[in-house]
Scaffold this active site. Structure first.
Site, PDB file in Angstrom:
ATOM      1  N   LYS A   1      -5.376  39.437 -10.704  1.00 44.32           N
ATOM      2  CA  LYS A   1      -5.027  39.540 -12.104  1.00 44.32           C
ATOM      3  C   LYS A   1      -5.082  38.151 -12.737  1.00 44.32           C
ATOM      4  CE  LYS A   1      -0.723  38.804 -13.149  1.00 44.32           C
ATOM      5  NZ  LYS A   1      -0.128  37.548 -12.695  1.00 44.32           N
TER       6      LYS A   1
ATOM      7  N   ASP B   1       0.824  37.758 -18.229  1.00 45.87           N
ATOM      8  CA  ASP B   1       1.119  37.373 -16.847  1.00 45.87           C
ATOM      9  C   ASP B   1       1.944  38.431 -16.114  1.00 45.87           C
ATOM     10  OD1 ASP B   1       1.029  35.421 -14.712  1.00 45.87           O
ATOM     11  OD2 ASP B   1       3.149  35.041 -15.088  1.00 45.87           O
TER      12      ASP B   1
ATOM     13  N   HIS C   1       2.412  43.947 -13.775  1.00 44.81           N
ATOM     14  CA  HIS C   1       3.543  44.327 -12.917  1.00 44.81           C
ATOM     15  C   HIS C   1       4.517  45.300 -13.598  1.00 44.81           C
ATOM     16  CE1 HIS C   1       1.868  41.148 -10.660  1.00 44.81           C
ATOM     17  NE2 HIS C   1       2.576  40.151 -11.129  1.00 44.81           N
TER      18      HIS C   1
END
Ligand code: BG6
Length: 491
Positions: free
Chosen positions: A149, A236, A241
């Site tokens: 990622k 991020d 996530h």
């Protein structure tokens, strides 16, 4: 396994330790070979020394590991080249052939992209042009690629990258990694939901008031200021996530536990997430940036004073969002997501707050504000699950207190859970894509986050709140949830 960007942090902190653990558990063949690729001028020997040092620093070795450490590091090699230029690939092809001959590696190839994201398309195109994307022995050996990622930085760039990748690889060769999906407790989320009949009947809007997902870190941006300036918290952490956690909590039960069934359900769920209308963004999205403060007894600088960060930066290091899922199960149930750097405590947790009881039986006895039941799924640390229930306080008067029914991983199983990268690297070698992201899910996540990112970019400093490092984030994030009569539960 060919690691592009091998001189970077991820290789020494996560990838090589994960491979070493796999070797220790006898899950890797002795011929297993790693070829680190990067511009940094190391020799094979220097790379091995660095990785040995990293293994001692970042993994838990025991006295009996010395001889394995020796043999494992003998399987590490290094090519120092500029992999954005075509010449480097001739050398790689030759070296791979040499490894097949000398170490009997049998032609299987796992490419791992751990470079800055701007190199992803370049490397993929070169791999395609050199023919390295095709299995060496069709039907007998495999070639796969793991892509770290962030996959793109918005919907458009993710789509573009997908087109580049799928022009030379088939989707079944592509493993888009999100290491949260490899965490034991994240996988347990599915086991918890789908192997316990008792929760499924209440897992919906009729019984659940709202869901809170917190992924908080004490760490700041460390040495990644330059990357972080480009990324920010949403790119991020949230786009990948946190959204993954949300989709596992909310998706419908798949018919089978295979990669297509699970990923179909995740994509279906993401398609149902309501886009945030631009004019209502202030009601549903808050961003913050850390100012100087104290974390874990240490004085820490403001984000703007970190190396590689502009003193006038408007990059967010904290975000809180409120999302809705427009389907039958979740209509009207808010999902509050928050994540940030330099917060009070490192904790990742999902809280499912159930609705209050419909009738207060104990009114007038001093017990008329019964706490609703809360189910806490602790991803890290103190991995476990707790259900808060109301219980009568011993004594002659009727007083009710919340108490916890707890399951703790450490107590129940004793054993250390496998690290996320260990699980995911093994899955990739075995050809199981279940815990990896499919193109559609990645793009859908960008699709509903793009309006937020665009608006924040346009607004610049307007609307950016500052929070003291070591706090729980900006006050505006509290208002986001409190204006609806709810509050963030202390993780
Ligand atoms: C990474 C982010 O993906 O996840 C980092 O780039 C973050 O900024 C890290 O610190 C958190 O992972 P974990 O496993 O420590 O919770």
């Amino acid at each position: 396994m060919v690691i592009f960007g091998a001189s970077g942090d991820l290789t020494q902190r996560k990838l090589v330790p994960a491979l070493f653990y796999l070797a220790r558990e006898r899950l890797l063949p002795a011929e297993f070979t790693v070829i680190g690729c990067s511009k940094t001028p190391y020799t094979h020997e220097r790379f091995r020394q660095k990785m040995q040092k990293a293994l001692k620093e970042f993994s838990s070795l025991s006295a009996g590991d010395e001889s394995l450490l020796e043999s494992f590091t003998k399987g590490l090699f290094y090519i120092s080249e500029d992999f954005s230029s075509a010449q480097a690939y001739g050398k790689l092809v030759e070296f791979l052939e040499q490894m097949d001959r000398e170490r009997g590696t049998g032609g299987n190839r796992l490419f791992y992209l751990s470079t800055p994201p701007s190199f992803f398309p370049v490397i993929v195109q070169h791999l395609g042009a050199t023919g390295l994307t095709r299995p060496k022995f069709p039907g007998k050996s495999w070639t796969r690629i793991v892509i770290e990622k962030p996959f793109g930085r918005d919907f458009e760039s993710a789509e573009r990258l997908s087109r580049t990748v799928t022009s030379v690889f088939e989707e079944k060769q592509v493993y888009r990694i999100d290491h949260y999906l490899g965490k034991e407790t994240v996988q347990n989320l599915l086991v918890f939901r789908f192997s316990n009949g008792v929760f499924e009947p209440v897992w919906n809007r009729r019984y659940i008031d709202h869901v809170q997902i917190t992924v908080a870190e004490e760490l700041g941006v460390e040495k990644r200021g330059a990357y972080y300036e480009e990324a920010g918290l949403v790119r991020d952490m949230i786009q990948n996530h946190v959204v993954q956690l949300m989709s596992l909590v909310a998706m419908e039960p798949p018919a089978t536990f295979d990669s297509t069934a699970v990923r179909d359900e995740k994509a279906k769920l993401m398609r149902a997430i309501r886009s945030m209308p631009r004019d209502q963004l202030d009601q549903s999205a808050v961003r913050g940036q850390y100012a100087a403060g104290w974390v874990g007894g240490q004085k820490v600088p403001a984000y703007r004073s970190e190396p590689g960060v502009s003193p006038a930066s408007t990059t967010e290091t904290y975000a809180a969002l409120k999302l809705y899922i427009d389907n039958w199960r979740w209509a009207g149930v808010p999902f509050y997501l928050r994540s940030g750097k330099r917060l009070s405590k490192q904790v990742s947790k999902i809280l499912i707050q159930f609705q209050r009881v419909p009738h207060l039986l104990f009114r007038g006895s001093g017990a008329d504000s019964i706490e609703p039941n809360v189910l806490a799924l602790r991803i890290q640390p103190n991995e476990g699950i707790a259900l808060t229930i109301g219980a009568k306080l011993p004594g002659a008067t009727m007083q009710i207190r919340p108490v916890k029914m707890e399951f703790r991983y450490a107590e129940s199983f004793g054993a250390e859970p496998a690290t996320a990268y260990e699980t995911l690297l093994l899955d990739c070698m075995l050809g199981d894509q279940t815990l990896f992201n499919r193109e559609d899910a990645v793009e859908l996540a960008w699709e509903f986050l793009d309006p937020v990112l665009t608006r924040w970019k346009e607004d610049g400093p307007k609307g950016l709140s500052f929070y003291e490092a070591g706090s729980w984030g900006p006050a505006e994030a509290d208002s986001l949830i409190e204006r609806e009569g709810r509050h963030w539960r202390r993780p």
